[in-house]
Scaffold this motif. Structure first.
Motif, mmCIF file in Angstrom:
data_model
loop_
_atom_site.group_PDB
_atom_site.id
_atom_site.type_symbol
_atom_site.label_atom_id
_atom_site.label_comp_id
_atom_site.label_asym_id
_atom_site.label_seq_id
_atom_site.Cartn_x
_atom_site.Cartn_y
_atom_site.Cartn_z
ATOM 1 N N LYS A 13 0.925 -1.197 -0.031
ATOM 2 C CA LYS A 13 0.149 0.007 -0.066
ATOM 3 C C LYS A 13 0.782 1.288 0.210
ATOM 4 N N ALA A 14 1.849 1.241 0.753
ATOM 5 C CA ALA A 14 2.763 2.442 0.946
ATOM 6 C C ALA A 14 3.566 2.475 -0.561
ATOM 7 N N ILE A 15 4.104 1.507 -1.234
ATOM 8 C CA ILE A 15 4.401 1.516 -2.469
ATOM 9 C C ILE A 15 3.644 2.166 -3.484
ATOM 10 N N ASN A 16 2.275 1.901 -3.430
ATOM 11 C CA ASN A 16 1.393 2.007 -4.255
ATOM 12 C C ASN A 16 1.214 3.521 -4.260
ATOM 13 N N ARG A 17 1.011 4.074 -2.993
ATOM 14 C CA ARG A 17 0.763 5.382 -2.728
ATOM 15 C C ARG A 17 1.659 6.424 -3.138
ATOM 16 N N ILE A 18 3.081 5.902 -3.027
ATOM 17 C CA ILE A 18 4.206 6.780 -3.312
ATOM 18 C C ILE A 18 4.292 6.733 -4.963
ATOM 19 N N LYS A 19 3.718 5.693 -5.581
ATOM 20 C CA LYS A 19 3.830 5.688 -7.015
ATOM 21 C C LYS A 19 2.512 6.637 -7.555
ATOM 22 N N HIS A 20 1.447 6.544 -6.986
ATOM 23 C CA HIS A 20 0.503 7.568 -7.282
ATOM 24 C C HIS A 20 0.697 9.060 -7.198
ATOM 25 N N LEU A 22 4.059 10.173 -6.995
ATOM 26 C CA LEU A 22 4.697 10.443 -8.198
ATOM 27 C C LEU A 22 4.415 10.715 -9.566
ATOM 28 N N ASP A 23 3.134 9.833 -10.008
ATOM 29 C CA ASP A 23 2.719 10.132 -11.010
ATOM 30 C C ASP A 23 1.939 11.355 -11.311
ATOM 31 N N LYS A 24 1.470 12.039 -10.096
ATOM 32 C CA LYS A 24 0.734 13.330 -10.001
ATOM 33 C C LYS A 24 1.870 14.495 -9.871
ATOM 34 N N ALA A 26 3.380 15.314 -7.502
ATOM 35 C CA ALA A 26 3.243 15.903 -6.163
ATOM 36 C C ALA A 26 4.433 15.897 -5.411
ATOM 37 N N LYS A 27 4.570 16.984 -4.376
ATOM 38 C CA LYS A 27 5.501 17.454 -3.936
ATOM 39 C C LYS A 27 5.299 16.400 -2.490
ATOM 40 N N ILE A 28 6.276 15.643 -2.049
ATOM 41 C CA ILE A 28 6.068 14.858 -1.006
ATOM 42 C C ILE A 28 7.223 14.845 -0.066
ATOM 43 N N GLU A 29 6.855 14.191 1.258
ATOM 44 C CA GLU A 29 7.966 13.989 2.146
ATOM 45 C C GLU A 29 7.783 12.656 2.725
ATOM 46 N N VAL A 30 9.031 11.961 2.886
ATOM 47 C CA VAL A 30 9.024 10.675 3.267
ATOM 48 C C VAL A 30 9.755 10.662 4.439
#
Length: 146
Positions: A13-20, A22-24, A26-30
């Motif tokens: 689920k975490a991998i899918n969320r990050i992929k989603h 990245l596809d957008k 989006a700015k993210i923080e891990v």
């Protein structure tokens, strides 16, 4: 959302969320989430501080703030802050709730050692339930002194 990556389904689920994200584009923080203290560490800390306080003849709050934080574990608790109006740098003392599990283990182990050195007072390890129950009963009998 916090994902426990040690569980295969949650990891996916975490991998899918990050992929989603990245596809957008989006700015993210891990961030790695570290464990906080456990409930048993809180109970253990309160127990050993109370026991020491009764034997030392001080309040539990004094033992916690002065002896446990300032004398025994200064490096874990001492911080500084800047007064926004004066620019003066002053010291402050962190709350025990700001420590993680490992830091709290270090702090309580130091306190156990300090207790033996200064008062000759043995404080049992957290896993020594029999002795901890005896201390709990002792504190209950003497709590008027806290």
């Amino acid at each position: 959302m916090i994902y426990d990556t040690s569980i295969p389904t949650i990891r996916k689920k975490a991998i899918n969320r990050i992929k989603h994200l990245l596809d957008k584009n989006a700015k993210i923080e891990v961030l790695e989430k570290k464990s906080n203290r456990t409930y048993s560490q809180n109970n253990y800390l309160h127990l050993i501080l109370s026991y020491y306080a009764i034997e030392y003849g001080e309040t539990m709050e004094y033992v916690k703030q002065i002896i446990f934080k300032q004398w025994v574990n200064e490096d874990l608790f001492k911080t500084e802050f800047v007064n926004q109006k004066t620019g003066e740098v002053r010291e402050a003392w962190k709350s025990t709730s700001k420590l993680n599990t490992k830091e709290m283990s270090i702090a309580t182990e130091r306190f156990r050692n300090y207790s033996v050195k200064t008062l000759g007072l043995y404080i049992p390890e957290p896993k020594d339930l029999t002795h901890l129950e005896e201390i709990e009963n002792y504190i209950e009998e003497h709590k008027i002194y806290l």
